[in-house]
Design a protein around this motif. Sequence first.
Motif, mmCIF file in Angstrom:
data_model
loop_
_atom_site.group_PDB
_atom_site.id
_atom_site.type_symbol
_atom_site.label_atom_id
_atom_site.label_comp_id
_atom_site.label_asym_id
_atom_site.label_seq_id
_atom_site.Cartn_x
_atom_site.Cartn_y
_atom_site.Cartn_z
ATOM 1 N N THR A 266 0.844 -1.195 0.000
ATOM 2 C CA THR A 266 0.000 0.000 0.000
ATOM 3 C C THR A 266 0.878 1.243 0.000
ATOM 4 O OG1 THR A 266 -0.123 0.149 2.415
ATOM 5 C CG2 THR A 266 -1.813 -1.184 1.296
ATOM 6 N N LEU A 267 0.297 2.358 -0.422
ATOM 7 C CA LEU A 267 1.036 3.615 -0.425
ATOM 8 C C LEU A 267 1.453 3.984 0.991
ATOM 9 C CD1 LEU A 267 2.122 6.149 -1.748
ATOM 10 C CD2 LEU A 267 -0.193 7.116 -1.692
ATOM 11 N N ALA A 268 0.571 3.774 1.952
ATOM 12 C CA ALA A 268 0.901 4.096 3.349
ATOM 13 C C ALA A 268 2.065 3.254 3.846
ATOM 14 C CB ALA A 268 -0.326 3.893 4.235
ATOM 15 N N TYR A 269 2.034 1.949 3.523
ATOM 16 C CA TYR A 269 3.140 1.074 3.938
ATOM 17 C C TYR A 269 4.446 1.540 3.300
ATOM 18 C CZ TYR A 269 6.161 -3.000 4.340
ATOM 19 O OH TYR A 269 7.232 -3.835 4.602
ATOM 20 N N ALA A 270 4.406 1.839 2.018
ATOM 21 C CA ALA A 270 5.613 2.239 1.302
ATOM 22 C C ALA A 270 6.234 3.487 1.918
ATOM 23 C CB ALA A 270 5.284 2.490 -0.172
ATOM 24 N N MET A 271 5.440 4.506 2.157
ATOM 25 C CA MET A 271 5.963 5.757 2.708
ATOM 26 C C MET A 271 6.491 5.576 4.134
ATOM 27 S SD MET A 271 5.853 8.152 0.448
ATOM 28 C CE MET A 271 6.462 6.846 -0.597
ATOM 29 N N SER A 272 5.841 4.704 4.877
ATOM 30 C CA SER A 272 6.236 4.517 6.276
ATOM 31 C C SER A 272 7.522 3.723 6.423
ATOM 32 C CB SER A 272 5.102 3.836 7.052
ATOM 33 O OG SER A 272 3.945 4.660 7.067
ATOM 34 N N THR A 273 8.006 3.115 5.331
ATOM 35 C CA THR A 273 9.298 2.430 5.404
ATOM 36 C C THR A 273 10.463 3.408 5.287
ATOM 37 O OG1 THR A 273 9.506 2.058 3.000
ATOM 38 C CG2 THR A 273 8.296 0.393 4.281
ATOM 39 N N LEU A 274 10.183 4.669 4.919
ATOM 40 C CA LEU A 274 11.234 5.645 4.666
ATOM 41 C C LEU A 274 11.569 6.425 5.933
ATOM 42 C CD1 LEU A 274 9.906 6.963 1.233
ATOM 43 C CD2 LEU A 274 11.682 5.242 1.635
ATOM 44 N N ASP A 275 12.840 6.693 6.105
ATOM 45 C CA ASP A 275 13.328 7.372 7.298
ATOM 46 C C ASP A 275 12.705 8.759 7.439
ATOM 47 O OD1 ASP A 275 14.838 7.884 9.569
ATOM 48 O OD2 ASP A 275 16.569 8.604 8.428
ATOM 49 N N GLY A 276 12.063 8.995 8.603
ATOM 50 C CA GLY A 276 11.494 10.308 8.906
ATOM 51 C C GLY A 276 10.100 10.523 8.361
ATOM 52 N N ILE A 277 9.502 9.490 7.726
ATOM 53 C CA ILE A 277 8.170 9.632 7.135
ATOM 54 C C ILE A 277 7.243 8.563 7.698
ATOM 55 C CG2 ILE A 277 6.825 9.603 4.988
ATOM 56 C CD1 ILE A 277 9.345 10.450 3.507
ATOM 57 N N ASN A 278 6.006 8.957 7.994
ATOM 58 C CA ASN A 278 4.993 7.982 8.395
ATOM 59 C C ASN A 278 3.653 8.414 7.802
ATOM 60 O OD1 ASN A 278 4.206 5.603 9.989
ATOM 61 N ND2 ASN A 278 2.948 7.067 11.125
ATOM 62 N N MET A 279 2.898 7.454 7.320
ATOM 63 C CA MET A 279 1.618 7.759 6.686
ATOM 64 C C MET A 279 0.557 6.845 7.257
ATOM 65 S SD MET A 279 0.679 7.847 2.601
ATOM 66 C CE MET A 279 1.495 9.407 2.311
ATOM 67 N N THR A 280 -0.583 7.410 7.645
ATOM 68 C CA THR A 280 -1.695 6.647 8.210
ATOM 69 C C THR A 280 -2.976 6.999 7.471
ATOM 70 O OG1 THR A 280 -2.328 8.321 9.842
ATOM 71 C CG2 THR A 280 -0.559 6.785 10.476
ATOM 72 N N ASP A 281 -4.098 6.524 8.024
ATOM 73 C CA ASP A 281 -5.398 6.861 7.452
ATOM 74 C C ASP A 281 -5.686 8.350 7.568
ATOM 75 O OD1 ASP A 281 -6.270 4.344 6.618
ATOM 76 O OD2 ASP A 281 -6.899 3.818 8.652
ATOM 77 N N ASP A 282 -5.083 9.010 8.564
ATOM 78 C CA ASP A 282 -5.486 10.378 8.897
ATOM 79 C C ASP A 282 -4.444 11.451 8.603
ATOM 80 O OD1 ASP A 282 -7.903 9.374 10.066
ATOM 81 O OD2 ASP A 282 -6.705 8.753 11.804
ATOM 82 N N SER A 283 -3.166 11.047 8.444
ATOM 83 C CA SER A 283 -2.156 12.095 8.361
ATOM 84 C C SER A 283 -0.852 11.604 7.744
ATOM 85 C CB SER A 283 -1.863 12.635 9.771
ATOM 86 O OG SER A 283 -1.319 11.581 10.570
ATOM 87 N N VAL A 284 0.004 12.592 7.459
ATOM 88 C CA VAL A 284 1.375 12.313 7.048
ATOM 89 C C VAL A 284 2.309 12.999 8.037
ATOM 90 C CG1 VAL A 284 3.130 12.639 5.262
ATOM 91 C CG2 VAL A 284 0.759 12.171 4.611
ATOM 92 N N THR A 285 3.276 12.228 8.533
ATOM 93 C CA THR A 285 4.273 12.793 9.434
ATOM 94 C C THR A 285 5.605 12.882 8.713
ATOM 95 O OG1 THR A 285 3.172 11.862 11.388
ATOM 96 C CG2 THR A 285 5.489 12.505 11.632
#
Length: 330
Positions: A266-285
Amino acid sequence: MLSRATEMELPSRTLKRASIALLVALLMTTAGCSSFTGGDTSTPTEAVTTETTAQTTQTTETTTQTTTQQETTTEEDSNSSGNNSTSNETGASSIDAAYTGEMAVMVAGDRIDIAEKLDEEDAVAVTDTDTWYTNESTTLAEALADTGVEASESTLSYDGETYDESTDGTKIIYRVDSHEVDPDEYTLESDDQIWVMVITDDSNVTTPGEYIPPEQLHVHGTIDFTVDGEQLDFSRDKYQQAGHNDHFHFEGGHANPWHAHSAHVTLAYAMSTLDGINMTDDSVTYNGTTYPYDGENGTVTVTVNGDPVEPTEYYLKDGDSVSIEIESSN
């Protein structure tokens, strides 16, 4: 009766013959001894040389004949080996294909072995998990039919199960080199990379899904991630493959394309594997700051191929162009 004169000549002739024989014997003996003592041996040497030369010539001819036979045998073995190799690679009869490419078929979470139901009479031949060959002008639907998949623009049937896009939660995707196609209308071309996917809500798939080895056809795409107009550089070491995630990564010092070694990343899983990035149903960190989708702390826009998506539910597909844009309120 012999005359007296004749009788007297007989002993004389006999004696002469005996003397000549004795003389010849002595000469031969002397010649033989002289050869052992280093005397002239030209006559026996010439004989030996002639014999040796004849033997050498015969040996050379035999060797040449043997070498020729070996070279012929080697060439035949090589050709035979080549034919066997081609036959083994194709999984069908040896063919000189006019068209070739790669194809991956995923149905409800499972990757189909497209070679399993092929036989020598089919228009399409397959060398391995996802490499196809054909000598005929063939539509994608016709090629899939040879593999046991009945495909149309909005339906797909396989192994006794029919999937229809009219059913809620069911999505059928045909992509060739990242472009959507109608399987009944698209004619295969050389070097085509084809993805066929059936996604259902009830498929029992856990993200990131089954790993696809690098040598097999896997998913690639591009990404544009900006924060306040500044684009992240995914070619930096912190985002590259070393020590990173196997299912999703960048590699080779390149920011694009990204690589997904599964059809269920999933796009959320992919982004959350990257250093300093997290993606959920509600937000991007990003770098410790969380940006909700509802507009608090700024605005976040997440699209794939220009269309809004839900990052935790959207599976990355071959050719996807991802855009994540954050505009902070500061």
